[in-house]
Design an enzyme around this catalytic site. Structure first.
Site, short mmCIF file in Angstrom:
data_model
loop_
_atom_site.label_atom_id
_atom_site.label_comp_id
_atom_site.label_asym_id
_atom_site.label_seq_id
_atom_site.Cartn_x
_atom_site.Cartn_y
_atom_site.Cartn_z
N PRO A 145 0.95 -1.24 -0.06
CA PRO A 145 0.01 0.00 0.19
C PRO A 145 0.78 1.26 -0.03
CG PRO A 145 -0.09 -1.13 2.04
CD PRO A 145 0.38 -2.10 1.18
N ASN A 146 0.33 2.22 -0.80
CA ASN A 146 0.67 3.71 -0.87
C ASN A 146 2.36 3.63 -1.57
OD1 ASN A 146 -1.39 4.85 0.78
ND2 ASN A 146 -0.36 3.78 2.41
N ARG A 194 4.14 11.17 -1.75
CA ARG A 194 4.02 10.66 -0.30
C ARG A 194 5.20 11.00 0.59
NH1 ARG A 194 4.24 4.85 2.61
NH2 ARG A 194 3.42 5.57 4.32
N TYR A 199 10.48 9.52 1.97
CA TYR A 199 10.31 8.29 0.80
C TYR A 199 11.15 8.72 -0.50
CZ TYR A 199 7.25 5.83 3.85
OH TYR A 199 6.61 5.37 4.81
N ASN A 238 7.98 -5.66 -0.92
CA ASN A 238 8.03 -4.44 0.06
C ASN A 238 6.60 -4.27 0.52
OD1 ASN A 238 7.88 -2.04 1.24
ND2 ASN A 238 9.03 -0.82 -0.12
N ALA A 266 2.99 -0.86 4.89
CA ALA A 266 2.43 -0.88 6.21
C ALA A 266 1.97 -2.41 6.52
CB ALA A 266 1.36 0.11 6.36
N HIS A 311 3.87 -4.39 9.27
CA HIS A 311 3.85 -4.37 10.71
C HIS A 311 2.46 -5.12 11.35
CE1 HIS A 311 6.74 -1.32 9.64
NE2 HIS A 311 6.20 -0.64 8.77
N ASP A 316 1.91 -15.67 6.65
CA ASP A 316 1.76 -17.00 6.29
C ASP A 316 1.96 -17.38 5.00
OD1 ASP A 316 1.08 -17.47 9.08
OD2 ASP A 316 -1.06 -17.49 8.70
N GLU A 331 12.69 -9.24 1.94
CA GLU A 331 11.98 -8.09 1.86
C GLU A 331 12.88 -6.68 1.75
OE1 GLU A 331 8.78 -8.11 5.03
OE2 GLU A 331 9.96 -6.75 6.14
N HIS A 340 12.61 -2.41 2.41
CA HIS A 340 12.08 -1.29 2.93
C HIS A 340 12.80 0.01 2.57
CE1 HIS A 340 8.85 -3.20 5.51
NE2 HIS A 340 10.14 -3.98 5.91
N ARG A 397 11.76 4.64 13.42
CA ARG A 397 10.52 5.54 13.33
C ARG A 397 9.75 5.31 14.16
NH1 ARG A 397 8.35 5.50 7.32
NH2 ARG A 397 7.19 7.00 8.17
N ARG A 406 6.01 0.98 13.80
CA ARG A 406 6.74 0.35 12.67
C ARG A 406 7.95 -0.40 12.88
NH1 ARG A 406 4.71 3.33 8.31
NH2 ARG A 406 3.80 5.42 8.66
#
Length: 148
Positions: free
Chosen positions: A11-12, A19, A24, A76, A79, A82, A89, A100, A102, A109, A113
């Site tokens: 998301p985002n 953003r 970012y 990635n 959110a 978290h 799963d 992963e 980020h 942060r 997070r």
């Protein structure tokens, strides 16, 4: 092309450049995808980039990666990292290496997070490298394949 990977963004991330540029950066999601595709081609890797703001769509894409027998996943989760045990799963059940990413240092942060529930289902986590983190993840996948 040799190997095939899927890059999944949560998301985002489609709002990169708009953003919170102080966190970012000013580069857009389209620029990220272009960089990933160029770097993958240089490494003779076939890549599919996917982004969704919906948890179920992300799980569907990850499950499709298993069906498609891809060689690696870069994720990635945004959110969802978290709190999404559903994505955790799904990642846990995937046989290929998963890394992963980020863009920033989530551990420096807000307190919420600083816990990444999805990370333990991945081989490793790369952070604080901005867009370059995706390229580092791609190179790490190559190293893992060479160890097979």
């Amino acid at each position: 092309m040799g190997r095939k990977i899927v890059v999944v963004n949560g998301p985002n991330l489609n709002f990169l450049g708009k953003r919170e540029p102080s966190i970012y950066g000013a580069e857009t999601y389209e620029e990220l995808v272009k960089l990933i595709k160029e770097q993958a081609a240089d490494r003779e890797i076939e890549v599919d980039c996917f982004q969704s703001n919906y948890e179920g769509a992300i799980i569907d894409r990850l499950q499709q990666a298993v069906i498609d027998n891809v060689d690696g996943v870069i994720i990635n989760p945004g959110a969802f990292a978290h709190y999404s045990y559903a994505i955790y799963d799904c990642l846990l059940d995937m046989p290929m290496p998963k890394i992963e990413v980020h863009l920033n240092d989530v551990y420096n942060r807000e307190p919420f997070r600083q816990v990444c529930v999805t990370s333990p289902a991945c081989f490793t986590t790369i952070m604080r490298q901005g867009f370059q983190g995706y390229i580092s993840a791609m190179d790490r996948l190559i190293e893992l394949w060479e160890e097979e």
